[in-house]
Design a protein around this motif. Structure first.
Motif, PDB file in Angstrom:
ATOM      1  N   GLN A 145       7.149  -6.525  -3.935  1.00  0.00           N
ATOM      2  CA  GLN A 145       6.297  -6.198  -5.070  1.00  0.00           C
ATOM      3  C   GLN A 145       6.589  -7.194  -6.201  1.00  0.00           C
ATOM      4  O   GLN A 145       7.574  -7.942  -6.144  1.00  0.00           O
ATOM      5  CB  GLN A 145       6.577  -4.740  -5.482  1.00  0.00           C
ATOM      6  CG  GLN A 145       5.732  -4.209  -6.604  1.00  0.00           C
ATOM      7  CD  GLN A 145       6.429  -4.263  -7.954  1.00  0.00           C
ATOM      8  OE1 GLN A 145       7.541  -4.773  -8.079  1.00  0.00           O
ATOM      9  NE2 GLN A 145       5.769  -3.746  -8.971  1.00  0.00           N
ATOM     10  N   ASP A 190      -2.584  -4.426  -3.209  1.00  0.00           N
ATOM     11  CA  ASP A 190      -2.551  -3.489  -4.333  1.00  0.00           C
ATOM     12  C   ASP A 190      -3.820  -2.652  -4.379  1.00  0.00           C
ATOM     13  O   ASP A 190      -4.937  -3.202  -4.352  1.00  0.00           O
ATOM     14  CB  ASP A 190      -2.452  -4.257  -5.658  1.00  0.00           C
ATOM     15  CG  ASP A 190      -1.052  -4.703  -5.982  1.00  0.00           C
ATOM     16  OD1 ASP A 190      -0.278  -3.883  -6.497  1.00  0.00           O
ATOM     17  OD2 ASP A 190      -0.734  -5.869  -5.719  1.00  0.00           O
ATOM     18  N   THR A 204       3.729  -0.350  -1.339  1.00  0.00           N
ATOM     19  CA  THR A 204       4.647  -0.520  -2.473  1.00  0.00           C
ATOM     20  C   THR A 204       5.771   0.506  -2.482  1.00  0.00           C
ATOM     21  O   THR A 204       6.957   0.149  -2.519  1.00  0.00           O
ATOM     22  CB  THR A 204       3.868  -0.445  -3.803  1.00  0.00           C
ATOM     23  OG1 THR A 204       2.775  -1.370  -3.755  1.00  0.00           O
ATOM     24  CG2 THR A 204       4.785  -0.786  -4.976  1.00  0.00           C
ATOM     25  N   HIS A 227       4.103  -5.635   0.455  1.00  0.00           N
ATOM     26  CA  HIS A 227       4.178  -5.471  -1.000  1.00  0.00           C
ATOM     27  C   HIS A 227       5.147  -4.337  -1.350  1.00  0.00           C
ATOM     28  O   HIS A 227       4.818  -3.377  -2.018  1.00  0.00           O
ATOM     29  CB  HIS A 227       2.773  -5.175  -1.559  1.00  0.00           C
ATOM     30  CG  HIS A 227       2.661  -5.266  -3.060  1.00  0.00           C
ATOM     31  ND1 HIS A 227       2.784  -4.170  -3.876  1.00  0.00           N
ATOM     32  CD2 HIS A 227       2.414  -6.311  -3.885  1.00  0.00           C
ATOM     33  CE1 HIS A 227       2.618  -4.524  -5.141  1.00  0.00           C
ATOM     34  NE2 HIS A 227       2.393  -5.834  -5.175  1.00  0.00           N
ATOM     35  N   ASN A 267       8.236  -2.383  -3.078  1.00  0.00           N
ATOM     36  CA  ASN A 267       9.123  -2.297  -4.224  1.00  0.00           C
ATOM     37  C   ASN A 267      10.576  -2.390  -3.745  1.00  0.00           C
ATOM     38  O   ASN A 267      10.887  -2.058  -2.595  1.00  0.00           O
ATOM     39  CB  ASN A 267       8.900  -0.972  -4.959  1.00  0.00           C
ATOM     40  CG  ASN A 267       9.511  -0.969  -6.344  1.00  0.00           C
ATOM     41  OD1 ASN A 267       9.181  -1.815  -7.179  1.00  0.00           O
ATOM     42  ND2 ASN A 267      10.422  -0.038  -6.603  1.00  0.00           N
TER      43      ASN A 267
END
Length: 325
Positions: free
Chosen positions: A49, A223, A249, A291, A293
């Motif tokens: 991310q 996203d 994410t 993506h 986190n």
């Protein structure tokens, strides 16, 4: 003679068994990749991310694993599109890790002297997806009219806000405006189409991309707020393509203690797996989450979350993997 032959056979079997027992499981086996089989392919140049991995200010176990040399750095999410036959390449996203990603991208081409791609496609104006453009400025590379493709609001944002406007003024970048659902023909073999998605559009709209060759289609949506907010069915979109690289994410709700996660909405991987449970195994196998986190267990190659994901029929993206087109 038979006894000697039998002895050596038993000894060889024992040696192979002994060696296999002590070879670490995390050593990746050499496998044939789509890049070996096709002139055109996508390379995953980053999986993290916007904040990257390790993440600024994080002293939790997820990022301490990096500082303790238990995990490698992970670049911010980025894809390379490569056509080896024509010695061409394109990049989706200009991330803070662009220096490393460009270096990796050029290794896929027959001519390694190519410094910049034939074009850079942006998804939106969140920091991990466009701020790498600063490296094209006169303080760094001082590029000459590098093609950058952006949607109308994104293009205006770059033209009217410093320091990005200086890149335009000094012709470091040459902006080309995209139109939703209108394909850009990259060459005779490849094309790319921007697809609008809902996602906290403070400074620009947000798009995903469908990348197509004559043989395959790949969907890339790093996203999105929630699948239910989209005016399209993600189930239908998955069925139209061969591979779907989707927003992963956060693994689950509550992953960020002390922060209201509705302020940074994404479809939790647990939510997505539940939504996609109606798909058959062939459709599920198309889905690759990306993506991540820094708190997401899918960031690590070995984790309970990744094991659960794979048992359910999905995959997590890895840096350096390639997807044939």
């Amino acid at each position: 003679m038979k006894k000697i032959s039998s002895f050596f056979s038993i000894s060889l079997t024992f040696i192979l068994f002994f060696l296999s027992a002590f070879i670490p499981d995390n050593i990746e086996k050499k496998t044939t990749t789509p890049a070996d089989l096709s002139d055109c392919f996508i390379a995953v140049l980053g999986i993290a991310q916007d904040g990257g991995y390790p993440h600024i200010g994080c002293h939790k176990s997820c990022c301490e694993a990096y500082w303790q040399h238990k995990e490698e750095k992970k670049n911010v999410v980025c894809l390379g599109i490569i056509d080896k036959k024509n010695n061409q390449c394109w990049m989706i996203e200009a991330t803070p890790d662009i220096t490393f990603q460009l270096r990796k991208l050029e290794t896929y081409l027959p001519d390694h002297s190519k410094i910049l791609p034939d074009g850079i496609f942006l998804t939106h104006a969140h920091i991990g997806h466009y701020t790498g453009l600063m490296e094209l400025g006169r303080e760094a590379l001082n590029s000459k009219e590098e093609k950058v493709y952006a949607m109308p609001r994104m293009k205006t944002f770059l033209e009217t806000n410093g320091p990005w406007s200086q890149l335009v003024k000094l012709n470091n970048i040459n902006l080309t405006e995209l139109k939703a659902d209108s394909a850009i023909q990259l060459n005779d073999e490849l094309k790319i189409t921007p697809i609008l998605v809902p996602h906290r559009d403070e400074f620009s709209e947000t798009v995903g991309y469908r990348i197509e060759s004559h043989h395959k289609k790949v969907l890339f949506i790093p996203d999105i707020d929630k699948w239910e907010k989209w005016n399209r069915s993600i189930i239908d979109e998955i069925k139209k393509v061969d591979v779907a690289l989707l927003d992963g994410t956060f693994y689950k709700d509550g992953e960020l203690p002390g922060r209201a996660m509705n302020e940074i909405p994404h479809p939790f991987v647990e939510e997505s797996m539940k939504k996609f449970s109606e798909l058959d195994s062939n459709e599920k196998s198309k889905i690759i989450f990306i993506h991540f986190n820094h708190t997401n267990p899918l960031m690590k190659k070995e984790s309970t979350g990744r094991n659960e994901l794979e048992k359910s029929g999905y995959r997590a993206a890895s840096e350096g993997e390639v997807i044939g087109l």
